[in-house]
Enzyme design. Structure first.
Site, PDB file in Angstrom:
ATOM      1  N   GLY A   1       0.819  -1.196   0.000  1.00  8.75           N
ATOM      2  CA  GLY A   1       0.000   0.000   0.000  1.00  8.75           C
ATOM      3  C   GLY A   1       0.862   1.259   0.000  1.00  8.75           C
ATOM      4  O   GLY A   1       2.048   1.225   0.323  1.00  8.75           O
ATOM      5  N   CYS A   2       0.249   2.362  -0.372  1.00  8.52           N
ATOM      6  CA  CYS A   2       0.994   3.622  -0.472  1.00  8.52           C
ATOM      7  C   CYS A   2       1.393   4.146   0.909  1.00  8.52           C
ATOM      8  O   CYS A   2       2.563   4.471   1.140  1.00  8.52           O
ATOM      9  CB  CYS A   2       0.187   4.654  -1.241  1.00  8.52           C
ATOM     10  SG  CYS A   2      -1.525   4.856  -0.668  1.00  8.52           S
ATOM     11  N   TYR A   3       0.435   4.208   1.845  1.00  5.86           N
ATOM     12  CA  TYR A   3       0.787   4.640   3.194  1.00  5.86           C
ATOM     13  C   TYR A   3       1.848   3.730   3.820  1.00  5.86           C
ATOM     14  O   TYR A   3       2.826   4.218   4.405  1.00  5.86           O
ATOM     15  CB  TYR A   3      -0.460   4.659   4.090  1.00  5.86           C
ATOM     16  CG  TYR A   3      -1.388   5.826   3.921  1.00  5.86           C
ATOM     17  CD1 TYR A   3      -0.926   7.140   3.981  1.00  5.86           C
ATOM     18  CD2 TYR A   3      -2.757   5.625   3.744  1.00  5.86           C
ATOM     19  CE1 TYR A   3      -1.795   8.216   3.853  1.00  5.86           C
ATOM     20  CE2 TYR A   3      -3.635   6.692   3.615  1.00  5.86           C
ATOM     21  CZ  TYR A   3      -3.152   7.990   3.673  1.00  5.86           C
ATOM     22  OH  TYR A   3      -4.013   9.048   3.561  1.00  5.86           O
TER      23      TYR A   3
END
Length: 355
Positions: free
Chosen positions: A167-169
């Site tokens: 995921g990006c976070y």
């Protein structure tokens, strides 16, 4: 080898790739990167795009900036049709539930899958009902999936059939934290604080009143229950309190991380740990003292920029502040997926990614 006149011509193998979920932001970013990749041919695009007459729409109808560059039709997803294209790699830029349904069928046909959703990122199937709101239908695949963070799992990615692209976070938090956790820098018994702010593209392309230009504002959301929290815990190697925020800009993530350091750790030692982990990494840039990462500095790139500061004396002694910045659609999604594909197909890791 073929000849032109008396000259031997070296024919470079072009990898055939398929993108499923081409209609979303991550799917479009994948197409943009793959079009510039010197050793990739886009063999097919799949999704749900339809014209008013019910026929498949061209990709450039949904994304006019690709007009004349990528006019393939975005066809309804059909596993037999995908397999018939004989792709070297299939990218799933699909919702979590769709990836969980599609990935097993693709793997059964011997295809290599790079999943950009959260469908296979967590090893514990019991976490899916809690954080994703559904029971995982193929828990047997969770142990086969390799977490697609090349800086940590390069050798495993190079042999994987199913890559769970992070995921990006989590990417923005794990990269700064993991080397410090592994070196024993985090004070035992303390929780790491991760506050992140993302542009609105992280919410996807579906229309939403809250994401309208006149409505969007800086605000926290999914506090203490965001689905990326267990992902960060697992791969950073330390429990965190993660609070995401939405910001009134299109793309990019900035994360500010607070760490209470173990005894014996100072500014110099933190710097040594980070440099030891990342000096040779092509997509991690360590900022010089006093320089802080900014989303504009990484926009459109596959870089993660990291900066940090702490006081070696005074009331804040032992409190470390780390900041990181990535483009959520590139290092946080499509670029990272292509980086993994390069590794898996035996290409230079940076190929097609601007380095």
């Amino acid at each position: 080898m073929p000849r032109v006149g008396n000259a031997i011509v070296c024919v470079m193998h072009m990898a055939r790739v398929v993108v499923i979920g081409a209609g979303g932001y991550s799917g479009a970013e994948l197409v943009s990167i793959l079009l510039e990749h010197p050793r990739v041919e886009i063999a097919g695009l799949f999704g749900s795009a339809r014209r008013g007459d019910g026929k498949p729409a061209a990709f450039s109808e949904a994304w006019p900036r690709f007009r004349g560059r990528m006019d393939l039709a975005v066809r309804a997803t059909d596993i037999a049709e995908v397999a018939g294209l004989k792709p070297d790699a299939v990218f799933l830029a699909t919702p979590h539930e769709a990836s969980i349904e599609l990935a097993p069928q693709l793997l059964e046909r011997g295809l290599t899958v790079f999943d950009l959703s959260g469908g296979f990122r967590l090893q514990d199937a019991a976490l899916y009902p809690v954080f994703y709101g559904f029971s995982h239908e193929h828990p047997e695949l969770l142990g086969r999936a390799v977490y697609g963070l090349p800086e940590l799992f390069r050798a495993e990615i190079a042999k994987a059939e199913l890559v769970a692209v992070p995921g990006c976070y989590p990417t923005s938090a794990i990269l700064p934290l993991r080397p410090l956790v592994q070196a024993g820098a985090v004070r035992p018994g303390t929780r790491v604080i991760v506050d992140s702010i993302s542009g609105v593209s992280g919410a996807g392309r579906s229309p939403s009143q809250a994401m309208l230009l006149c409505e969007v504002s800086v605000r926290a959301y999914n506090v203490l229950k965001h689905r990326h929290n267990p992902e960060i815990d697992a791969y950073a190697g330390v429990p965190v309190v993660f609070t995401p925020h939405i910001g009134p800009y299109d793309r990019g993530i900035e994360s500010t991380i607070h760490v209470e350091l173990a005894d014996g750790w100072d500014r110099a030692r933190v710097g040594e740990a980070l440099r030891g982990a990342y000096e040779q990494e092509p997509f991690v840039r360590l900022c010089p003292p006093g320089v802080w990462p900014a989303v504009n500095d990484v926009k459109g790139t596959n870089f993660c920029d990291i900066g940090w500061a702490m006081e070696d004396a005074g009331p804040l002694k032992g409190h470390l502040v780390i900041s990181s910045a990535i483009d959520n659609l590139v290092k946080g999604a499509a670029g990272q997926a292509v980086q993994c594909m390069n590794l898996r197909l035996g290409m230079p890791e940076t190929l097609g990614l601007g380095v």
